[in-house]
Design a protein around this motif. Structure first.
Motif, PDB file in Angstrom:
ATOM      1  N   GLN A 179      15.308  47.404 -37.785  1.00  0.00           N
ATOM      2  CA  GLN A 179      15.281  46.549 -38.971  1.00  0.00           C
ATOM      3  C   GLN A 179      15.083  45.071 -38.631  1.00  0.00           C
ATOM      4  N   VAL A 180      15.672  44.599 -37.545  1.00  0.00           N
ATOM      5  CA  VAL A 180      15.518  43.184 -37.179  1.00  0.00           C
ATOM      6  C   VAL A 180      14.072  42.906 -36.762  1.00  0.00           C
ATOM      7  N   GLY A 181      13.481  43.788 -35.982  1.00  0.00           N
ATOM      8  CA  GLY A 181      12.086  43.607 -35.578  1.00  0.00           C
ATOM      9  C   GLY A 181      11.153  43.572 -36.772  1.00  0.00           C
ATOM     10  N   ARG A 182      11.361  44.475 -37.721  1.00  0.00           N
ATOM     11  CA  ARG A 182      10.535  44.481 -38.933  1.00  0.00           C
ATOM     12  C   ARG A 182      10.741  43.196 -39.728  1.00  0.00           C
ATOM     13  N   ALA A 183      11.981  42.740 -39.813  1.00  0.00           N
ATOM     14  CA  ALA A 183      12.268  41.517 -40.554  1.00  0.00           C
ATOM     15  C   ALA A 183      11.619  40.299 -39.898  1.00  0.00           C
ATOM     16  N   VAL A 184      11.608  40.248 -38.577  1.00  0.00           N
ATOM     17  CA  VAL A 184      10.946  39.133 -37.879  1.00  0.00           C
ATOM     18  C   VAL A 184       9.444  39.163 -38.183  1.00  0.00           C
ATOM     19  N   ARG A 185       8.835  40.340 -38.111  1.00  0.00           N
ATOM     20  CA  ARG A 185       7.399  40.451 -38.438  1.00  0.00           C
ATOM     21  C   ARG A 185       7.128  40.032 -39.882  1.00  0.00           C
ATOM     22  N   ASP A 186       7.981  40.480 -40.808  1.00  0.00           N
ATOM     23  CA  ASP A 186       7.795  40.121 -42.213  1.00  0.00           C
ATOM     24  C   ASP A 186       7.965  38.617 -42.432  1.00  0.00           C
ATOM     25  N   LEU A 187       8.947  38.017 -41.762  1.00  0.00           N
ATOM     26  CA  LEU A 187       9.161  36.581 -41.893  1.00  0.00           C
ATOM     27  C   LEU A 187       7.963  35.808 -41.351  1.00  0.00           C
ATOM     28  N   ARG A 188       7.431  36.242 -40.231  1.00  0.00           N
ATOM     29  CA  ARG A 188       6.243  35.602 -39.658  1.00  0.00           C
ATOM     30  C   ARG A 188       5.091  35.648 -40.662  1.00  0.00           C
ATOM     31  N   GLN A 189       4.869  36.811 -41.260  1.00  0.00           N
ATOM     32  CA  GLN A 189       3.795  36.962 -42.249  1.00  0.00           C
ATOM     33  C   GLN A 189       4.070  36.107 -43.478  1.00  0.00           C
ATOM     34  N   TYR A 190       5.304  36.105 -43.943  1.00  0.00           N
ATOM     35  CA  TYR A 190       5.649  35.292 -45.101  1.00  0.00           C
ATOM     36  C   TYR A 190       5.436  33.805 -44.808  1.00  0.00           C
ATOM     37  N   ALA A 191       5.778  33.373 -43.607  1.00  0.00           N
ATOM     38  CA  ALA A 191       5.583  31.962 -43.243  1.00  0.00           C
ATOM     39  C   ALA A 191       4.105  31.591 -43.318  1.00  0.00           C
TER      40      ALA A 191
END
Length: 107
Positions: A21-33
Motif C-alpha cells: 500500500q505504501v509503494g502504491r501511495a508513493v506512485r499515486d502521489l508522484r502522479q498527482y504531483a
C-alpha cells in the motif's frame, strides 16, 4: 530507499495497512504531483471519513515508522508535496485543523 526503510515499511504495512500500500501511495502521489493543476481539489488525496486515500495512507505510515525511517520517507515525499503546494492554492473554506492536503484547491 535503503533496505532498512523498506523493512520498516513492510512491518507497518503488516500491522496497520495492506502489503504494497505504501509503494502504491508513493506512485499515486508522484502522479498527482505531476497532474495536480488539472484536478479540481487536492481532497482526492484522501479523507479520514472515507477509504483512506493516497496522502492519508502515507501519513499513517509516517506516524507508525521509527524516526530514522520516517525521516527517509519524508525526504522521498517532500518534492511531491512541494509540487502539489506549488500547483494549488489555499482553500479559504477548508477547516483550519484539516491536514494541509485537504486545504488546497487547483487554480
Amino acid at each position: 530507499m535503503p533496505p532498512w526503510v523498506v523493512a520498516d515499511i513492510h512491518r507497518v504495512e503488516a500491522r496497520e495497512l495492506r502489503p504494497g500500500q505504501v509503494g502504491r501511495a508513493v506512485r499515486d502521489l508522484r502522479q498527482y504531483a505531476r497532474d495536480s493543476h488539472r484536478v479540481g481539489s487536492a481532497a482526492s488525496l484522501g479523507c479520514p471519513c472515507c477509504e483512506p486515500g493516497t496522502r492519508w495512507t502515507l501519513e499513517v505510515a509516517l506516524q507508525a515508522l521509527p524516526p530514522r525511517s520516517r525521516v527517509a520517507l519524508r525526504a522521498l515525499l517532500r518534492p511531491f508535496d512541494d509540487e502539489i503546494r506549488r500547483k494549488t492554492l489555499p482553500d479559504p473554506t477548508a477547516p483550519p485543523d484539516s491536514p494541509w492536503w485537504e486545504r488546497r484547491v487547483a487554480y
